[in-house]
Design a protein around this motif. Structure first.
Motif, PDB file in Angstrom:
ATOM      1  N   SER A  23       3.972  -7.837   8.631  1.00 28.94           N
ATOM      2  CA  SER A  23       3.546  -8.067   7.243  1.00 28.94           C
ATOM      3  C   SER A  23       2.272  -8.897   7.199  1.00 28.94           C
ATOM      4  O   SER A  23       1.441  -8.721   6.305  1.00 28.94           O
ATOM      5  N   GLY A  24       2.097  -9.793   8.155  1.00 33.82           N
ATOM      6  CA  GLY A  24       0.854 -10.564   8.237  1.00 33.82           C
ATOM      7  C   GLY A  24      -0.337  -9.689   8.558  1.00 33.82           C
ATOM      8  O   GLY A  24      -1.422  -9.871   7.994  1.00 33.82           O
ATOM      9  N   PHE A  25      -0.148  -8.719   9.461  1.00 30.75           N
ATOM     10  CA  PHE A  25      -1.232  -7.777   9.745  1.00 30.75           C
ATOM     11  C   PHE A  25      -1.544  -6.921   8.514  1.00 30.75           C
ATOM     12  O   PHE A  25      -2.716  -6.641   8.229  1.00 30.75           O
ATOM     13  N   ALA A  26      -0.522  -6.521   7.779  1.00 28.30           N
ATOM     14  CA  ALA A  26      -0.734  -5.743   6.558  1.00 28.30           C
ATOM     15  C   ALA A  26      -1.465  -6.574   5.504  1.00 28.30           C
ATOM     16  O   ALA A  26      -2.358  -6.067   4.820  1.00 28.30           O
ATOM     17  N   TRP A  52      -3.821  -8.441  -6.919  1.00 28.79           N
ATOM     18  CA  TRP A  52      -2.674  -9.305  -6.639  1.00 28.79           C
ATOM     19  C   TRP A  52      -1.411  -8.492  -6.405  1.00 28.79           C
ATOM     20  O   TRP A  52      -0.550  -8.883  -5.630  1.00 28.79           O
ATOM     21  N   LYS A  53      -1.309  -7.343  -7.064  1.00 23.08           N
ATOM     22  CA  LYS A  53      -0.152  -6.482  -6.855  1.00 23.08           C
ATOM     23  C   LYS A  53      -0.151  -5.927  -5.434  1.00 23.08           C
ATOM     24  O   LYS A  53       0.907  -5.750  -4.837  1.00 23.08           O
ATOM     25  N   GLN A  54      -1.318  -5.636  -4.900  1.00 17.98           N
ATOM     26  CA  GLN A  54      -1.419  -5.120  -3.532  1.00 17.98           C
ATOM     27  C   GLN A  54      -1.076  -6.197  -2.515  1.00 17.98           C
ATOM     28  O   GLN A  54      -0.559  -5.891  -1.445  1.00 17.98           O
ATOM     29  N   LEU A  55      -1.351  -7.439  -2.815  1.00 18.25           N
ATOM     30  CA  LEU A  55      -1.088  -8.527  -1.881  1.00 18.25           C
ATOM     31  C   LEU A  55       0.359  -9.003  -1.920  1.00 18.25           C
ATOM     32  O   LEU A  55       0.837  -9.609  -0.962  1.00 18.25           O
ATOM     33  N   PHE A  56       1.053  -8.733  -3.017  1.00 16.77           N
ATOM     34  CA  PHE A  56       2.385  -9.295  -3.195  1.00 16.77           C
ATOM     35  C   PHE A  56       3.416  -8.715  -2.227  1.00 16.77           C
ATOM     36  O   PHE A  56       4.246  -9.445  -1.694  1.00 16.77           O
ATOM     37  N   VAL A  57       3.375  -7.421  -1.985  1.00 14.32           N
ATOM     38  CA  VAL A  57       4.380  -6.786  -1.121  1.00 14.32           C
ATOM     39  C   VAL A  57       4.272  -7.279   0.326  1.00 14.32           C
ATOM     40  O   VAL A  57       5.285  -7.671   0.921  1.00 14.32           O
ATOM     41  N   PHE A  59       3.010 -10.078   1.328  1.00 17.51           N
ATOM     42  CA  PHE A  59       3.353 -11.497   1.318  1.00 17.51           C
ATOM     43  C   PHE A  59       4.857 -11.697   1.162  1.00 17.51           C
ATOM     44  O   PHE A  59       5.430 -12.616   1.752  1.00 17.51           O
ATOM     45  N   LEU A  60       5.498 -10.830   0.411  1.00 17.54           N
ATOM     46  CA  LEU A  60       6.951 -10.882   0.283  1.00 17.54           C
ATOM     47  C   LEU A  60       7.613 -10.568   1.626  1.00 17.54           C
ATOM     48  O   LEU A  60       8.632 -11.169   1.971  1.00 17.54           O
TER      49      LEU A  60
END
Length: 124
Positions: A23-26, A52-57, A59-60
């Motif tokens: 998820s960090g690489f993504a 922000w919507k693209q970054l949320f998944v 980061f979750l």
């Protein structure tokens, strides 16, 4: 009397680590794409908050992986399952919330001032 788990959750520790890592690489790739799109978005005057919507998944995913990794690690070191989750969940959620707030403020600052404003090597 000490508590020893008969089968420590080594597999869950590995799953949590790999989840947070991938998820960090993504998140890194998504951030690069968003920052590369900034010049074209400024010329179009579109709303930049859709990123922000693209970054949320991703980061979750990082948050869930860190929580699983921390809770499993505590359980391996002798904490009971409910106590390991009770300690790991608040620590990981609070840490990830603070990182999310810092990421948002740094992105907003870089968007306003430009990426050169974040170059700390030029200050010395």
């Amino acid at each position: 009397m000490y508590y020893y788990s008969l089968q420590p959750p080594y597999f869950l520790l590995l799953v949590g680590f790999l989840t947070a890592l991938t998820s960090g690489f993504a998140l890194s790739g998504t951030l690069k794409v968003i920052v590369q799109k900034w010049p074209s978005e400024r010329s179009e005057n579109s709303k930049p908050r859709s990123s922000w919507k693209q970054l949320f998944v991703p980061f979750l995913g990082i948050t869930g992986g860190i929580c699983l990794f921390l809770s499993s690690g505590l359980e391996i070191f002798g904490f009971p399952s409910f106590l390991a989750l009770g300690v790991g969940l608040p620590i990981s959620l609070l840490t990830c919330l603070l990182v999310w707030i810092q990421l948002g403020s740094m992105l907003a600052f870089a968007e306003r001032q430009g990426m050169q404003s974040l170059d700390l090597d030029s200050l010395s």
